[in-house]
Design an enzyme around this catalytic site. Sequence first.
Site, short mmCIF file in Angstrom:
data_model
loop_
_atom_site.label_atom_id
_atom_site.label_comp_id
_atom_site.label_asym_id
_atom_site.label_seq_id
_atom_site.Cartn_x
_atom_site.Cartn_y
_atom_site.Cartn_z
N GLY A 119 7.08 10.94 -2.53
CA GLY A 119 6.95 9.66 -3.02
C GLY A 119 8.15 9.26 -4.09
O GLY A 119 8.50 10.31 -4.56
N ALA A 120 8.20 7.94 -4.38
CA ALA A 120 9.38 7.59 -5.28
C ALA A 120 8.96 8.13 -6.64
O ALA A 120 8.01 8.66 -6.93
CB ALA A 120 9.31 6.02 -5.38
N PRO A 121 9.83 8.32 -7.61
CA PRO A 121 9.65 8.77 -8.93
C PRO A 121 8.65 7.83 -9.67
O PRO A 121 8.60 6.58 -9.34
CB PRO A 121 10.93 8.54 -9.51
CG PRO A 121 12.13 8.60 -8.52
CD PRO A 121 11.26 8.01 -7.32
N GLY A 122 7.76 8.40 -10.27
CA GLY A 122 6.74 7.55 -11.06
C GLY A 122 5.57 7.09 -10.52
O GLY A 122 4.73 6.54 -10.88
N THR A 159 3.00 14.04 -9.73
CA THR A 159 2.57 15.24 -10.94
C THR A 159 1.16 14.93 -11.32
O THR A 159 0.29 16.10 -11.19
CB THR A 159 3.25 15.04 -12.01
OG1 THR A 159 4.78 14.86 -11.65
CG2 THR A 159 3.28 16.27 -12.88
N HIS A 169 8.29 -9.46 13.17
CA HIS A 169 8.03 -8.03 13.96
C HIS A 169 6.63 -8.28 14.55
O HIS A 169 6.28 -8.30 15.66
CB HIS A 169 8.09 -6.97 13.19
CG HIS A 169 9.46 -6.14 13.14
ND1 HIS A 169 10.49 -5.90 14.07
CD2 HIS A 169 9.93 -6.06 11.83
CE1 HIS A 169 11.71 -5.71 13.43
NE2 HIS A 169 11.53 -5.43 12.17
N ASP A 223 16.43 -1.32 12.92
CA ASP A 223 15.56 -2.16 14.18
C ASP A 223 16.98 -2.05 15.36
O ASP A 223 16.46 -1.78 16.30
CB ASP A 223 15.32 -3.26 13.79
CG ASP A 223 14.17 -3.72 12.75
OD1 ASP A 223 13.53 -2.40 12.59
OD2 ASP A 223 14.37 -4.59 11.92
N HIS A 278 10.70 -11.13 7.73
CA HIS A 278 11.38 -10.13 8.54
C HIS A 278 10.14 -9.25 9.19
O HIS A 278 10.04 -9.21 10.22
CB HIS A 278 12.46 -9.32 7.99
CG HIS A 278 13.02 -8.14 8.78
ND1 HIS A 278 14.05 -8.11 9.15
CD2 HIS A 278 12.34 -7.00 9.08
CE1 HIS A 278 14.41 -6.96 9.79
NE2 HIS A 278 13.21 -6.30 9.96
N GLU A 279 9.25 -8.93 8.25
CA GLU A 279 8.06 -8.01 8.85
C GLU A 279 7.19 -8.97 9.74
O GLU A 279 6.79 -8.34 10.63
CB GLU A 279 7.49 -7.43 7.80
CG GLU A 279 8.45 -6.35 6.94
CD GLU A 279 9.13 -5.34 7.47
OE1 GLU A 279 8.48 -4.95 8.82
OE2 GLU A 279 10.04 -4.94 7.43
P1 ADP Z 1 5.83 11.23 -10.54
O1 ADP Z 1 5.68 12.85 -10.57
O2 ADP Z 1 5.49 11.07 -9.23
O3 ADP Z 1 7.19 11.24 -10.84
P2 ADP Z 1 4.14 11.35 -12.67
O4 ADP Z 1 2.71 11.87 -12.20
O5 ADP Z 1 5.02 11.96 -13.67
O6 ADP Z 1 5.17 10.83 -11.32
O7 ADP Z 1 3.75 9.88 -13.30
C1 ADP Z 1 4.03 9.37 -14.70
C2 ADP Z 1 2.95 8.87 -15.34
O8 ADP Z 1 2.59 7.54 -14.56
C3 ADP Z 1 1.57 9.53 -15.48
O9 ADP Z 1 1.64 10.31 -16.26
C4 ADP Z 1 0.64 8.37 -15.39
O10 ADP Z 1 0.56 8.11 -16.82
C5 ADP Z 1 1.50 7.07 -14.84
N1 ADP Z 1 0.89 7.02 -13.38
C6 ADP Z 1 1.47 7.27 -12.23
N2 ADP Z 1 0.70 7.03 -11.08
C7 ADP Z 1 -0.35 6.39 -11.59
C8 ADP Z 1 -1.76 6.26 -11.02
N3 ADP Z 1 -1.86 6.08 -9.68
N4 ADP Z 1 -2.60 6.15 -11.77
C9 ADP Z 1 -2.49 6.12 -12.94
N5 ADP Z 1 -1.51 6.48 -13.85
C10 ADP Z 1 -0.33 6.52 -13.03
ZN ZN Z 2 12.71 -4.59 10.85
#
Ligand code: ADP
Ligand code: ZN
Length: 612
Positions: free
Chosen positions: A204-207, A211, A430, A503, A426-427
């Site tokens: 998944g994307a960062p954030g 974790t 489709h 596509d 676009h979607e």
């Molecule tokens: P990744 O590891 O995917 O980069 P993290 O787990 O480090 O992301 O997420 C960073 C912070 O964002 C977490 O500590 C939390 O506070 C918040 N966060 C991210 N996703 C969620 C979620 N689904 N629900 C609640 N808090 C989230």
């Molecule tokens: Zn498409």
Amino acid sequence: MDNENRQIKGFNNFSKFIVFYILLAFFMIYLYQYFFKAQTTEIPYSQFKSLVEHDRVKSCTISDKYIHGIYIDKDGRKRQFVTVLVNDPELVKVLEKHHVKFSGKVTNTWLTNLIFGWILPFGFLFFIWWLMTRKMRGTSGGLFGFGKSRFRVYLNEKPDVKFSDVAGAEEAKQEIQEIVDYLKDPERYQRLGGRAPKGVLLVGAPGVGKTLFAKATAGEAGVPFISISGSEFIEMFVGVGASRVRDLFNEAKKLSPCIVFIDEIDAIGKSRAVNSLTSNDEREQTLNQLLAEMDGFDSSKGVIIMAATNRPEILDPALLRPGRFDRQIIVDKPDLKGREEIFKVHMKKIKVAPDVDVKKLAQMTPGLVGADIANIVNEAALLAARENRDAVYMEHFEEAIERQIAGLKKKNKVISKEEKERVAYHECGHAICAYVLPGADPVHKISIVPRGLSALGYTQQLPTDERYLMTKEEMLDKVTTLLGGRAAEEIVFGSVSTGAQNDLSRATDIVRAIVTQFGMDEKLGLVVVEQQSGGHFLTSEGILTKGDRVSEKTKQLIDEEIAKIMNSCYVRAKDILRENKEKLDKLASELLKKEVINEEELKKIMEDRNGD
Ligand code: ADP
Ligand code: ZN
């Protein structure tokens, strides 16, 4: 090399270190008091009174609790004394009568006590401690100490994060529940016939909370959580990374059942072929060691390796083989509802004013991930605090969102409103083609929640059943559906975007197969120009491998035929969408509002209009 091992246990060593110094500090405080107070004799108030009466007190200082002073003892020597002050209204009179110099003192002694008894000794200790750690850091660059302080393993004995702290991502939660069940009682799980999981890759994307997810898995199962970042394995010295992997696994086995979490696994797990020019021996060795450890340990031991990446496509395929990271869980960016829930989770920690509309906040934050939302809530709370308000109001959230989005825009991570609209149409293009055409697979889900870096939206189609035979009509329907996205863009916006590239190449592959492999083209007839080269017929690999059998003229004919079929499919897609323009608009606006539309909702919209 046991350095890293020690590092993992470093927490224990560290606390021993602290305890030792606290004891030392107490000892020093004791010494201080012993020496400083020794010259001062503590005398009862009655004795003090009689000393005054015998004119033996020379001077004294009266503070609110004590009287300090100097008196002459029997041998005629000056001595310091201290006595506890008693409420004695006569005292001043008596002192005056006997001509004792006295002064009052308001300052209480706690401050000096604090400074001399506590702050100074501790300051001194910290100074020594700082000197020592600096020394240790200094040696870590040397050959023998590497890794000592740079290699950080975070050991979290049973984190208290639970699934309830992770908002949204229900699908991922369900998938991970099995891991939790396993960790709770590995043996029982295996007795019941479950295959012990080993590696789980969170994609998944960062954030998005990868974790957080891993931590919550440990929290739910009540097992220790060891985490390390992939980039920390790689250092200058060859062999360090590999030995770290070894030590990490040794430690994990001791702690089992437990979870080992490797963040940014792409730092070590990059495909070995990707940049063979600048081959990195160190990384390769580390990767090999990781693979060997994963193969080597007995999965019944209850150690689960979780890893996170936002670029699964660059991972070495060896990592994804059975027995390694064979489970991949996609943690999507949150949709509208998901964002609302994430807001709620983080709002629990602050005081929210009643005017805050969480739904609206979620609508204002398309494309943002959990980490962004956590930031926004935090920022809003800070703004409210700066204004000395009693709670965090909607205006603070709005301001915080603006700031967050402005920050992300700089990094090019936010899609604009126009882009989003384009993606939605676009979607829907489709989806409507797929809905109308009998040969296309039914639509399971339409989404404009961005996924990864390239796809801004997607339409997920599920085949009704496994099929090995396809008619030409069915294949053409598929091609038309693939071209539907681009067609919708052209109809609505009068122009096309680069978003349809994938596509087009998929459509071309199918058409090429129709023409060259299946003998379905009128002009080329039954001649099979290309052999199907293993695998699924839709893959583009192996095409024109038998090119030597084909004359230049035939090649040209092939190209012409492909273009012709593609074109007619495109025209067909446009016709379908023009006929269903109202539905297209309705579906697109619905999608823009909800971000995700499922099968039933699509059906409702499509059939609703039919009834009119
Ligand atoms: P990744 O590891 O995917 O980069 P993290 O787990 O480090 O992301 O997420 C960073 C912070 O964002 C977490 O500590 C939390 O506070 C918040 N966060 C991210 N996703 C969620 C979620 N689904 N629900 C609640 N808090 C989230
Ligand atoms: Zn498409």
